[in-house]
Scaffold this active site. Sequence first.
Site, mmCIF file in Angstrom:
data_model
loop_
_atom_site.group_PDB
_atom_site.id
_atom_site.type_symbol
_atom_site.label_atom_id
_atom_site.label_comp_id
_atom_site.label_asym_id
_atom_site.label_seq_id
_atom_site.Cartn_x
_atom_site.Cartn_y
_atom_site.Cartn_z
ATOM 1 N N HIS A 176 21.286 6.471 -9.018
ATOM 2 C CA HIS A 176 19.979 7.108 -9.176
ATOM 3 C C HIS A 176 19.127 7.005 -7.915
ATOM 4 O O HIS A 176 18.287 7.870 -7.668
ATOM 5 C CB HIS A 176 19.219 6.482 -10.358
ATOM 6 N N ASN B 72 22.236 11.586 -22.347
ATOM 7 C CA ASN B 72 23.028 11.710 -21.119
ATOM 8 C C ASN B 72 24.481 11.337 -21.379
ATOM 9 O O ASN B 72 25.100 10.562 -20.644
ATOM 10 C CB ASN B 72 22.438 10.839 -20.016
#
Length: 474
Positions: free
Chosen positions: A347, A311
């Site tokens: 998130h 990521n």
Amino acid sequence: MDLPGYVANKIGVPVEAFRLLLTLLAGYPIAAVYHKYIVERQKTLHHLYFALCGLSLCYYNYGTDTYHSLVAAGTTFVLVSFLRSSPLLLLAINFIFQMGYLLMGYYYTASNEYDILWTMPHCILTLRMIGFGFDITDGLKKEEELSKDQKETALRQAPNLLELLAFAYFPSSFLIGPQFPYRRYQSFTNGEFRQYDGYMDAGLKRLATGVLYLAICQVGLSYLPDGYFLSPEFAQQSFIKRIYFLGFWAKFSLYKYISCWLFAEGSLMCMGFTYKGRDSLGNPDWSGCSNVKLRLLETGNTMQHYVQSFNVNTNQWVAHYVFKRLKFLNNRNISYGAALGFLAIWHGFHSGYYMAFLMEYMIVSTEKQIESVYTKHVLPTYGETLNNSKIYAIIYFVTLKSYNIVYMGWCLTSFVFLKYERWITVFGAVNYFGFIYMLIWACMFNGYRYFLKKQPREQREKRAVPLTTKQATD
């Protein structure tokens, strides 16, 4: 039932996941059409093409929920239009609105699983709009007030609404990333990358690699599905099998994310969007939007290697817009902790996200402590003997690789299982080994530091002296 639903049902995958895969692969024909019919036309047509393609793909996946992303992008445009002369107010309102809207979406759509809903692309858009706000306000500052990174992303002139929508919905990137600043999109549409070749070959290689990773993921998870780790059968395995099974499961689970990123990167490469510069051989480097460093991911031995290779663009975004902008705190640990806290909140609300990022912080910190002890206190005394031992080299490699596999399973557990009652069950099934070993190390490390402080200064300095003159001068 439509055709994608029928096919998804036949191959045994959720229809939402199958639609996501089709959307990622749609980036390749979109790139082909762009190069054949759009690339030489006026820039307005470029913006219109990308905005319409992205919006259409978003509607294909989420239907009328597409309005959420339109509201987010439209709000940022309005804020920039009316508050550009008040940069702090612009940043504050834009940040609070974008994060607040995303978190409200999480709150009303949350379940026990990682759901493919409108909130998935919206979390990508949230970072994109927040970063865009920072770039606009950076463009209001004097050149000498900007850091090197800020000079590369600052916007002296705000784009119009069509340009912003094209940036927000850029095909292959609006669903799962990668992140990139508006300046890259601007350079691309200005034709700055067209003089370089090799982008099509690079993109197709990335596509083929994505297919390979997806195949490995599907095969691996067919033997080690998520539900197995919540079952009594898993708990009855020997301890060694349990921690290694969990580690290999984590590897296969990561490949699910990696394959999707590779598909997205490949289509961006085929678009000619990802130019980075020249490589060491003087050839065009098309890895400018790569979200995973495959070589480091597969050969790395530590959690820090995972952080550096996985990521990548999101981590770079957080480093640029969060970590480095907390420099005024004058404390890297606090800034790092705040950056991880932001990532966890971004998130969602599930406790598993917070545990996962807490584990990342603790394990990376532990690795730095171990490395410090090894380089400052072990190598100066035993370095020559260890470096000349083949047996030690084998033990060193096996130990680090085992650690890499086993602790990745521990770290990813809470991230995948999300709910406390689920991930704590898996933690219990492996005897909470991740907590226990870190606690043992913390006691040993702090005890050793206390012991060193109690020693006279001459003895401490003597311990730090290299073994040989050659080692000291190398």
